[in-house]
Design an enzyme around this catalytic site. Structure first.
Site, PDB file in Angstrom:
ATOM      1  CB  THR A   1      20.479  38.781  25.410  1.00  0.00           C
ATOM      2  OG1 THR A   1      19.892  37.318  25.444  1.00  0.00           O
ATOM      3  CG2 THR A   1      21.932  38.546  25.251  1.00  0.00           C
TER       4      THR A   1
ATOM      5  CB  CYS B   1      20.058  35.184  19.014  1.00  0.00           C
ATOM      6  SG  CYS B   1      18.418  34.734  19.432  1.00  0.00           S
TER       7      CYS B   1
ATOM      8  CB  THR C   1     -17.248 -18.893 -24.821  1.00  0.00           C
ATOM      9  OG1 THR C   1     -15.951 -18.883 -24.410  1.00  0.00           O
ATOM     10  CG2 THR C   1     -17.268 -17.860 -25.949  1.00  0.00           C
TER      11      THR C   1
ATOM     12  CG  HIS D   1      -9.194 -20.621 -11.422  1.00  0.00           C
ATOM     13  ND1 HIS D   1      -8.590 -20.558 -10.128  1.00  0.00           N
ATOM     14  CD2 HIS D   1     -10.418 -19.945 -11.148  1.00  0.00           C
ATOM     15  CE1 HIS D   1      -9.086 -19.664  -9.408  1.00  0.00           C
ATOM     16  NE2 HIS D   1     -10.149 -19.371 -10.081  1.00  0.00           N
TER      17      HIS D   1
END
Lengths: 910, 91
Positions: free
Chosen positions: A155, A287, A632, A771
């Protein structure tokens, strides 16, 4: 003549049969046999021919890699001029050969494919560095693909060839063309003109070649060839499918079915002309051209009248039916090839419809979309379906139907002045090009009616089974490499903006006005009279309520009770008076007080980088309650940190919340509140502070800002912690330890901690060990671990090398511990820590706590799981493997000297 | 002229980028031949074909060909056309 050279090269390829492949002869024969066996249906001669073409293109592409931007730009310009000069010649050839389209339009197409494309590419860089993003440290470097195998359609034959040749030269690629067999001669001529011009201006010989009298088998062979880098297939669905099925990277672009919505607010005169221009351009062979126009009921008759007035023939129902039966193949439901690119009058004649001689377009009213409405499919000729829509909703629905009838991903068009409708249409259509108020075909080509990239190849995205939805352009012909420079991460140093320290620092709270203050504290603070001290310094008129919480790590229920108090008294100020547990509880109370919806479980979600975390803390309110933290104890540093640890009793674990919105607004570091600390607490919290400083210093987030604090804190702790422990009333020692704890906290607030804390959190929660004490049990082993070569390095853009051992050595130097090598200095640091722990009478092994080996072994899987889930280790310089966590736990169990004792094997029980 | 290139002893050296001359040298040589490419700016398809022929002749004659002073650009081209493995390279 270049064509002769092309022929000659092809012949040479046949004669030599792989003789120039560059591979060693034996290997060549072997690969040739293999290829021949695979290429069923192709003769050895044909394979040699195809191999010759590919080899020639490969050589040209390889040579082309040496060209500069100036070289390719010079060649491209010459090619464009040659294309323009031959636009009519090539158009005429195309018309003669294909019998499709309009000569004048094909000339325009050839000009667009050269001039407009040139206008787009001329200033673009396609060689070497093409973009630089200095702020991101990214440089994009273009590299050619190599050999491109290109299928071109019937095309738009010559314009597509011109377009692809210009793109290929601009990007330093070689192309083997495979034109549609019915457009081969005109394409060959276009390739020849482009190749001659390119080579004349310096392009490597063989940069463009064209398959002769080729078959689908030829195409399949070249598509699968190992030296073909990309397939660019512009054409019908068969070609596109073959390209994608080849297993090669492919740009397959194909069919469309463009719906047009002509909405009642549109400029009808403009719309009708644009549609006619587009649909009749080259007899509708593009297209992207309009296929079905959906027209609002209110304007339908008027629009058809306007179409008729400008040379369109409006088909009757009978004519429409006749047209549908003739130009659409009833077996396939697709357009008949004999109609493609033909004039409206010829089609009318073909069908047997009587129209005026100057008829441009056949307009066929259709009642629906689908197989039963043949004219609703793609028609690459001047036949246009029209549909009367009673509402916007119906119009959009019909457009969607057309879009889905073979046009997914391609093009859609709308004419409207209503931005809302245009937006809705844009969202509803699956199309790479949604053209607004302009012709579909020429609009989609880009660069004429809009600012889209000029192209002759429309990507249709995944809807169309394509790899791209773009207008295919030069960037699809490039491999774009990204040179990514290492960028230093943005760092931060955030601490409360007011920190008051030394004796009587608490007096500063009088400067903070408050109507309602809640003092969060624990029973011992009341007993020591510290609460009264604080009350004394609050401004007159402040309503004060004291919220006493248990002297233990806070649980969520304790926090929620505090929130009730805050709500009840409408607090505008919270004073946390206590150790880490109290201050942490107060932080979370404020969070829940101001953001009741905050989900603590969700906020504790794991993250790798604070700035990229998934779960965000609530936005900080502008008039939030002030949080003043009065420490503290001299250890947790919670008065300046953005962390809060809650105890999850149900699951026996600690939950850490981390966000700078948790940080107190004001920190009071006043030694009068720590003078009464018992010895054990002094030791435990002091070691916690030391661990903070040591871990922050070697963290992957360590910075000069955090180092300044951490490395200042360490010698202070070594000097004053033993004194504070042995002489609790020594105010100077208490003061310096309190300051050291805060300095260490400022360091780890911004550099975070490490694996020592992960181990301690896990162990402390499981065996209810304080801890600081848990930290002490791990500390010597973790330092040795971090100072050795990691099994696994921690990814860390902030670090330029593994420096943990050297940093430990620097700490040893700061403490004056001596040593010549880094290893010696690290050993001295560990020894100094051991001596400090001895002096503080801290238990030196987990075994000493009365935990049996069997019990510890049973707990190991949980310990390791919790430690690994703990976020603390993510800033550790060494990424801990789970097996290494097991090893560290056992070393802590065994205690002092375990690392140097022979015969102690780590027990990998996790 | 025999030269020593450290790990490689050569029997002949070609000092100019004349591919035909290089080919003749290879045809006459035994052992190894060094082709000096340091003056080669950009290699073209013709030169590549000549190099391919050179490699073929060298294979047949059992002569090793070393290319000296090959630029990065040329080295990349040789790799792309799969000729890289047929030569050795000298700095």
């Amino acid at each position: 003549m270049i064509s002769e050279k092309m022929d000659e090269r092809a012949r040479t390829g046949r004669e030599k049969e792989n003789g120039q492949s560059g591979e060693a002869p034996a290997k060549r024969q072997e690969s040739s046999r293999a290829v021949t066996e695979k290429a069923a249906g192709l003769s050895a001669e044909r394979i040699a021919y195809l191999e010759g073409l590919v080899r020639q293109a490969r050589t040209a592409a390889a040579v082309f890699t040496q060209y500069t931007q100036e070289d390719v730009d010079r060649i491209v310009k010459a090619m464009v001029l040659a294309g323009l000069a031959n636009a009519e010649h090539l158009a005429r050839l195309a018309i003669e050969e294909t019998k499709i389209g309009v000569l004048e339009d094909k000339v325009i197409k050839n000009m667009v494919a050269t001039e407009f494309v040139y206008n787009y590419v001329k200033d673009k860089r396609t060689v070497g560095t093409i973009h630089e993003y200095p702020e991101r440290g990214i440089v994009e470097v273009a590299a050619p693909i190599g050999v491109i195998f290109s299928l071109t359609p019937i095309t738009n034959p010559t314009s597509t060839v011109l377009f692809k040749c210009i793109m290929a030269i601009k990007t330093r690629n070689a192309v083997i063309f495979s034109p549609h067999p019915s457009a081969w001669r005109c394409c060959w001529e276009a390739v020849k003109i482009m190749a001659e011009t390119a080579v004349k201006h310096g392009a490597p010989e063989g940069v463009f070649t064209c398959l002769e009298s080729h078959t689908l088998e030829d195409n399949a062979y070249v598509m699968r060839h190992k030296d073909v880098g990309l397939i660019d297939a512009t054409g019908g669905p068969g070609a596109v499918k073959a390209a994608y099925s080849s297993g090669k990277p492919a740009l397959g672009v194909g069919a469309g079915n463009t719906p047009v919505y002509l909405e009642k607010t549109a400029d009808l005169d403009m719309a009708v002309v644009d549609i006619i221009v587009s649909k009749t351009f080259d007899n509708g062979t593009i297209c992207a051209s309009e296929q079905t126009v959906v027209i609002d009921d209110e304007i339908y008759d008027l629009v058809l009248e306007k179409f008729a007035g400008l040379g369109a023939h409006i088909c009757s129902a009978k004519e429409t039916e006749l047209l549908g039966r003739t130009v659409i193949d009833p077996k396939t439901g697709s357009m008949s090839p004999m109609a493609v690119g033909q004039k409206a009058t010829d089609i009318a004649r073909m069908v047997g419809i009587s129209v005026k001689p100057n008829t441009k377009l056949l307009i066929a009213p259709i009642q629906g979309v689908g197989r039963e409405h043949p004219l609703s499919v793609e028609k690459l000729f001047p036949v246009l379906g029209v549909y009367r829509a009673r509402s916007v909703a119906e119009a959009l629905k019909v457009c969607i139907d057309v879009n889905h009838l073979g046009g997914l991903g391609h093009t859609a068009v709308i004419f409207s002045r209503n931005d809302d409708v245009i937006q809705k249409f844009g969202e509803a259509m699956n199309a790479g090009r949604i053209i607004v108020n302009s012709p579909g075909s020429i609009g989609a080509l880009g660069g004429v009616y809009n600012d889209m990239v000029p192209t002759f190849s429309f990507g249709c995205g995944t809807g169309g089974g394509n790899s791209t939805m773009d207008n295919v352009n030069i960037y699809h012909y490039l491999n774009i490499k990204r040179l990514a420079r290492r960028t230093p991460p943005q760092m931060w140093f955030r601490v409360p903006n007011q920190i008051y320290f030394n004796r009587n620092a608490v007096e500063n709270i009088r400067q903070f006005p408050s109507r309602s203050t809640i003092i969060v504290t624990n029973p011992s603070m009341e007993q020591f009279g510290h609460v009264d001290t604080v009350r004394r310094y609050l401004p007159a008129g402040t309503q004060v309520h004291v919220e006493v919480i248990p002297d233990a790590e806070p649980e969520a229920k304790v926090v929620m009770k505090g929130v009730e108090t805050l709500n009840f008294y409408k607090a505008d100020q919270i004073i946390a008076l206590g150790g880490g547990s109290v201050i942490d509880a107060a932080k979370v109370m404020r969070l829940k007080y101001e953001s009741p919806e905050a989900d603590l479980e969700e906020l504790a979600a794991p993250f790798l980088d604070l700035r990229k975390r998934v779960i965000q803390f609530p936005t900080v309110k502008t008039n939030r309650a002030r949080l003043i933290a009065i420490a503290t104890t001299s250890g947790t540093g919670s008065e300046v940190t953005p962390f809060a640890v809650l105890f999850d009793k149900e699951h026996g674990r600690k939950v850490t919340l981390a966000d700078y919105s948790l940080s107190p607004d004001v920190a009071i570091v006043d030694p009068q509140f720590v003078m009464s600390m018992p010895k054990g607490l002094t030791a435990d919290t002091g070691i916690d502070a030391l661990t903070h400083a040591l871990e922050a210093a070697v963290s992957v987030f360590a910075s000069p800002y955090t180092d300044a604090n951490a490395l200042q804190a360490i010698p202070l702790i070594f000097k004053y912690l033993p004194i504070a422990y042995e002489h609790p009333r020594d105010e100077a020692a208490r003061t310096m330890m309190h300051n050291a704890s805060c300095l260490a906290a400022m360091a780890f607030s911004n550099a975070a901690v490490g694996v020592n804390h992960a181990l301690a959190h896990s162990f402390g929660a499981r065996f209810h060990v304080a801890h600081g004490r848990a930290n002490a049990l791990m500390l010597p082993h973790v330092i040795r671990y971090n100072a050795s070569v990691p099994t696994k390095f921690m990814p860390s853009p902030n670090q330029v090398a593994y420096v943990a051992d050297k940093k430990y050595a620097a700490m040893a130097d700061g403490l004056g511990l001596g040593g010549r090598t880094t290893e010696e200095k690290v050993n001295h640091l560990v020894e100094a820590i051991e001596q400090l722990l001895d002096r503080l009478a801290v238990p030196r092994s987990i075994a000493e706590l009365g935990i049996s080996k069997e019990e510890f072994e049973r707990a190991m899987p949980d310990l390791v799981k919790l430690a690994f889930e703990d976020p603390s280790w993510r800033s550790n310089p060494r990424m801990p493997l789970m097996s290494e966590l097991v090893e560290l736990f056992w070393k802590a169990y065994e205690g002092r000297g375990v690392a140097s004792r022979a015969g102690v094997e780590p027990r990998l029980t996790a | 002229m025999a030269t020593s290139a450290g790990w490689q002893t050569t029997d002949a050296e070609v000092g100019a980028p004349s591919w035909q001359a290089a080919r003749e040298k290879v045809e006459r040589a035994e052992g190894e031949v060094v082709v000096d490419c340091s003056a080669v700016g950009r290699i073209d398809p013709k030169a590549l074909r000549a190099l391919e022929d050179l490699a073929d002749v060298a294979d047949i004659k059992g002569v090793k060909v070393a290319l000296r002073g090959v630029s990065i650009e040329m080295y990349k081209v040789l790799k792309l056309v799969k000729l890289g493995s047929r030569f050795s390279f000298l700095p």
